[in-house]
Design a protein around this motif. Structure first.
Motif, PDB file in Angstrom:
ATOM      1  N   TRP A 165     -34.535 137.100 -65.592  1.00 21.01           N
ATOM      2  CA  TRP A 165     -33.797 135.858 -65.390  1.00 21.01           C
ATOM      3  C   TRP A 165     -34.668 134.730 -65.931  1.00 21.01           C
ATOM      4  O   TRP A 165     -35.834 134.606 -65.557  1.00 21.01           O
ATOM      5  N   VAL A 173     -30.565 132.253 -66.632  1.00 23.26           N
ATOM      6  CA  VAL A 173     -29.574 133.192 -67.170  1.00 23.26           C
ATOM      7  C   VAL A 173     -30.248 134.528 -67.416  1.00 23.26           C
ATOM      8  O   VAL A 173     -31.456 134.598 -67.638  1.00 23.26           O
ATOM      9  N   ARG A 193     -33.174 136.725 -59.720  1.00 19.10           N
ATOM     10  CA  ARG A 193     -32.719 135.349 -59.945  1.00 19.10           C
ATOM     11  C   ARG A 193     -33.174 134.499 -58.770  1.00 19.10           C
ATOM     12  O   ARG A 193     -32.875 134.803 -57.625  1.00 19.10           O
TER      13      ARG A 193
END
Lengths: 378, 373
Positions: free
Chosen positions: B315, B309, B303
Motif C-alpha cells: 500500500w 493505493v 493499508r
C-alpha cells in the motif's frame, strides 16, 4: 571456416538456480551443448499433492543423468562443469572437477571461507583450466548502467557509493536460522557476495573493512541484515571514497533502493531490480525474447550532472537532470564471456580472485562487527 | 497581556534569516534590543549603508548595545536569542542565565558536552527557560516522518538514514584551518540538526561509529562531510550523513524502514529558501509549504493511511509534510514562557547531540566504535 565445436556442459544440481539462472542462458547459446546432470535423488511424485518435483530426466531426457559426481567427472564429453549445489559443497566439488581436467563455473558464494577459495584457485592454476564464479549480477541491467556511467567518468571523482540489495522477507531467508552462524550461511554470504562483487568490480580491492550485522526477528549469530563500509588506499586517487554495501530482509518498498553514487560532477540514484529473474520465473519469458532484460521506465535511475552527459537529461537550475534508460540485463553475456575465455579469445571477466576477496571482506566484516573496529583488508 | 521582549545577540545570517522573520511574525514577541559588538560600517559619502549590514541601520527604532554588560542589565529583556558563532555560545548563555533571562541558543548548543552540562545546570538552578534552536525538529518533512513513526506505521524500525547533503556551499571556502577549531566542522554545523532528529526519534545510542572526510581539496582535521552510525541495544541501526559535494535537485533526506513499512523522502524544508531566494516572509500565502510532489512516500504491508493505493503487493501513498514550522517554534516557545506548556526542545537532548559529535570525532580518528557515555 566451420564454427568451433560446442563446449560440452555438465551441471551438478537441478534446483531453482540451475533452472532459472543457468539453463536459459546456456541452451540457446551455440557455443554450448548440454551433456549431463548430477541429480542425486530420483524423480518423485508427492503422494499428497500429486505433483512431481522438477527432475532432469523428465525435463531433459536427452541429457545423461548421474547420481554422484565421481562418475560424472569421468564423462569425457563434459568439458565445463557448473556447480549449482548447496554452499558447503562448492569448494570440494570445484577441486574435484579441476583435478578431473574440467573448466568450472561455481555458483555464488564461491566458497564458505577465503581459505577454501585460495585452495580452489591454487588447484585451477595447476590444472590450467578456466575457473570462474557465477557473479551473474555483474550482468544485471542496473549494474551495467551504473558501470557504464562510471566508465564514462560522468561522476568525476566519486566520493560516495551506496550499493543496496534488499530482499522482501523471502522464504529462503525468513526462517529461524538457529543461534549459531555457519560459514557460508547468512545474508552476507547469500546476497552480500553479489553487492560486494559489484563494489569490487567498480572500485577494486579495499584497504579497510567496517562491518555491522544484525539478525532481525530471531536472535542469532547468523545475519539477515548487514552494513559494510569499505575504504581505500589513503595515498591513492580513491583516498576519500566511502563505499557502503548494505543488505536486509526488511525492504517494504515497491522498488527498493539499489544505487546511490555521487561524485564532484554528478549523482546517480536508482531504485528497482534487474528484471531477468522475474521475467523467467513469473512471466515465463524466453531469454531470447527481444524484450528480455529490459526494465520498465518506472525504475530508470535519476542522473544529475554539471555537464550534459546523456540525451535523456534536461537543464534544470544550472544542472542537467534526467531519467537514465537502463541498459539491457544480460545473463546471456555471462556465458558468452565464459565461452570466449575457455576458447582463449578473451580474458576472463569474472575472476575467482575477486570472488575470493569478496569472501574475505565478509569474514572481516563479521570480525569488525564483533570487535567494534575498522579492520585492514588482508 | 504584555508582549515578551526579545534581545538578539549577533547580526549575521543566523539572526537575519533564521530568527528575525519568525520572531517578527509572532505578535506575542516584541523585538526590543540587539547586541552587536562590531560597529556599523561608516556611511559612504553620497549613499546610505546598505540594508542587511548592521542592525542599527535595519532596525533604527530598537535598542542597540555594543557590550554584553550593558545588554544583560536591560531589565526589560525577557528572552535572549544567541546567534553568534559556537565558540561564544556557552559563555553568553551563562551570562544571560545569571542575569535571569530565558535563553534560546543557536546550534550547535555548545562546543563541548561539559559546557552544555554547565549551562543546563545553571538554568535549572536559576529557574529560567533554556532551549536550543533545533529548528529542524520543525522541518516540514521531519514532522511527517515523526508522525509516521509515532503512529507505528513502520512497525519495528530496523534502519533509519538521515541525509543532509549540500551542493558545494560557499561556507566551505572559509574552512581553511588545517587544525580543528572548537565547535567547527560539518558534524557541528549540519550534524547538530540531523543527530538531534535521530536522537529525538530513537533516543540515546549505545555506540557511535564515524567516518570523516575533507572533500574541499585541503588537508584538514575539520571535516566537511561525514557518516555517523548509531548502534543501539535493539537491532536498530541509524545512519546520519552529510556529503558537502552533492549535486542533486532534490537530495535524499530520509529513508526509514521497519517490519511494517518504509518511508522515503527527497528534498527538504523550503522556508529558508523561500526567505533567501524569493523574499517571502512567514504569513505569506504558501510560506513554508512544500509542493505536493515533494511529499514523502509511505509504503506499508497493510493499508494504514488515507490516500494509499495498492501497488506491487504493498500500500503506497504520499504523506503530507507539515508547514510553516519555524514560526511554530517561536509560538510554542511563547506558550512555554507563559507557563502553559513544556517546550518540545529539551536542551538535555542537544547536550547528548554534542556528546555524539565528540564521540564521532574520536571514532573517526581511532577507527572504532565508541561506546556512548
Amino acid at each position: 571456416m566451420s564454427p568451433p565445436k560446442p563446449i560440452g556442459v555438465g551441471i551438478v544440481g537441478y534446483g531453482f538456480s540451475t533452472r532459472t539462472f543457468h539453463l536459459p542462458f546456456i541452451l540457446p547459446n551455440p557455443s554450448y551443448r548440454l551433456v549431463a546432470f548430477v541429480q542425486r535423488h530420483d524423480a518423485a511424485t508427492d503422494s499428497r499433492t500429486g505433483k512431481t518435483a522438477p527432475h532432469c530426466t523428465i525435463d531433459y531426457p536427452e541429457a545423461r543423468r548421474y547420481k554422484g559426481h565421481e562418475e560424472f567427472l569421468e564423462d569425457k564429453e563434459v568439458e565445463l562443469v557448473i556447480i549449482a549445489t548447496g554452499h558447503s559443497s562448492h569448494a570440494a566439488l570445484a577441486i574435484a572437477a579441476l583435478k578431473a581436467g574440467k573448466h568450472v563455473v561455481v555458483e555464488k558464494p564461491f566458497c564458505c571461507s577465503s581459505q577454501e577459495a585460495d585452495q580452489v584457485i591454487a588447484e585451477a592454476k595447476k590444472s590450467g583450466k578456466v575457473l570462474t564464479v557465477f557473479q551473474n549480477r555483474r550482468y544485471d541491467s542496473d549494474f551495467r548502467t551504473l558501470q557504464s556511467l562510471v566508465d564514462q567518468n560522468v561522476f568525476g571523482q566519486i566520493t560516495e557509493a551506496e550499493i543496496h540489495y534488499d530482499v522482501d522477507f523471502p522464504p529462503w531467508a525468513s526462517g529461524n536460522p538457529g543461534p549459531d552462524f555457519k560459514p557460508g550461511g547468512g545474508l552476507m554470504f547469500g546476497i552480500g557476495c553479489h553487492v560486494l562483487d559489484q563494489a569490487m568490480a567498480l572500485f577494486g580491492q579495499p584497504t579497510s573493512v567496517t562491518g555491522f550485522y544484525r539478525s532481525l526477528v530471531h536472535p542469532s549469530k547468523s545475519d539477515n541484515a548487514f552494513t559494510i563500509v569499505l575504504q581505500y588506499d589513503p595515498s591513492g586517487p580513491q583516498k576519500d571514497l566511502l563505499v557502503t554495501v548494505k543488505g536486509s530482509i526488511v525492504s517494504n518498498l515497491v522498488y527498493p533502493l539499489k544505487y546511490f553514487v555521487r561524485g564532484f560532477d554528478g549523482t546517480f540514484i536508482k531504485h528497482g531490480e534487474d528484471p531477468q529473474e522475474p521475467q523467467i520465473v513469473s512471466e515465463g519469458m524466453a531469454s531470447t525474447d527481444p524484450k528480455f532484460g529490459y526494465e520498465h521506465p518506472d525504475t530508470y535511475g535519476v542522473l544529475t550532472t554539471s555537464k550534459k552527459a546523456h540525451d535523456s537529461q534536461q537543464e534544470k537550475k544550472g544542472k542537467w537532470v534526467g531519467n537514465m534508460p537502463s541498459l539491457k540485463g544480460d545473463y546471456m553475456g555471462y556465458y558468452e564471456d565464459v565461452a570466449k575465455a575457455i576458447r582463449g579469445e578473451k580474458e576472463l571477466v569474472v575472476k575467482p580472485e575477486t570472488s575470493r576477496d569478496g569472501i574475505r571482506v565478509i569474514e572481516l566484516a563479521r570480525e569488525s562487527a564483533e570487535l567494534g573496529r575498522t579492520l585492514p583488508f588482508a | 497581556m504584555s508582549r515578551i521582549k526579545v534581545g538578539i545577540i549577533g547580526y549575521g545570517g543566523s539572526a537575519k534569516v533564521y530568527h528575525l522573520p519568525f520572531i517578527l511574525s509572532v505578535p506575542e514577541l516584541e523585538l526590543h534590543a540587539f547586541l552587536q559588538r562590531s560597529e556599523a560600517p561608516p556611511p559612504t559619502p553620497g549613499s546610505d549603508v546598505p540594508r542587511g549590514q548592521h542592525c542599527t541601520v535595519d532596525f533604527p527604532d530598537v535598542r542597540h548595545y555594543r557590550t554584553a554588560e550593558t545588554f544583560f542589565t536591560d531589565e526589560e529583556i525577557e528572552l535572549v536569542v544567541i546567534c553568534t558563532g559556537p565558540a561564544t555560545h556557552a559563555e553568553l548563555a551563562l551570562q544571560a542565565i545569571n542575569a535571569g533571562k530565558n535563553v534560546v541558543v543557536e546550534k550547535p548548543f555548545t562546543c563541548t558536552s561539559a559546557e552544555a552540562d554547565e549551562v543546563i545546570q545553571a538554568a535549572t538552578r536559576k529557574g529560567v527557560i533554556l532551549t536550543v534552536y533545533q529548528n529542524r525538529r520543525y522541518d516540514s518533512d521531519f514532522l511527517a516522518l515523526q508522525d509516521v513513526v509515532g503512529r507505528g506505521h513502520l512497525g519495528t524500525i530496523s534502519e533509519a538514514e538521515f541525509h543532509h547533503d549540500l551542493p558545494f556551499p560557499a561556507m566551505l571556502t572559509k574552512m581553511t584551518s588545517p587544525e580543528r577549531r572548537p565547535g567547527i566542522g560539518m558534524a557541528y554545523t549540519a550534524g547538530s540538526h540531523s543527530i538531534d532528529q535521530a536522537l529525538a526519534l530513537f533516543g540515546r545510542p549505545r555506540g557511535v561509529t564515524a567516518f570523516y572526510r575533507s572533500l574541499r581539496g585541503i588537508q584538514s582535521d575539520e571535516e566537511d562531510s561525514f557518516t555517523i552510525t548509531l548502534s543501539y541495544d535493539t537491532p536498530l541501526l541509524v545512519h546520519i550523513k552529510t556529503n558537502a559535494q552533492t549535486m542533486m535537485d532534490r537530495p535524499l533526506t530520509y529513508f526509514v524502514r521497519g517490519s511494517a513499512g518504509a518511508f522515503v523522502k527527497f528534498g527538504g524544508d523550503v522556508q529558508i529558501k523561500q526567505i533567501r531566494e524569493k523574499g517571502m516572509a512567514p504569513g505569506d500565502e504558501g510560506f513554508g509549504e512544500e509542493p505536493e510532489d515533494m511529499w514523502g512516500e509511505l509504503t506499508t504491508v497493510e493499508r494504514v493511511r488515507e490516500g494509499q493505493v495498492g501497488r506491487g503487493g504493498f500500500w503506497v501513498g504520499k504523506v503530507p509534510s507539515g508547514k510553516d514550522g519555524y514560526r511554530k517554534y517561536y509560538r510554542d516557545l511563547v506558550e512555554t514562557l507563559r507557563g502553559r506548556k513544556k517546550f518540545a526542545i529539551d536542551p538535555a537532548l542537544s547536550r547528548d547531540g554534542i556528546r555524539v559529535i565528540e564521540l564521532a570525532t574520536q571514532s573517526a580518528k581511532e577507527g572504532r566504535t565508541v561506546r556512548f557515555a
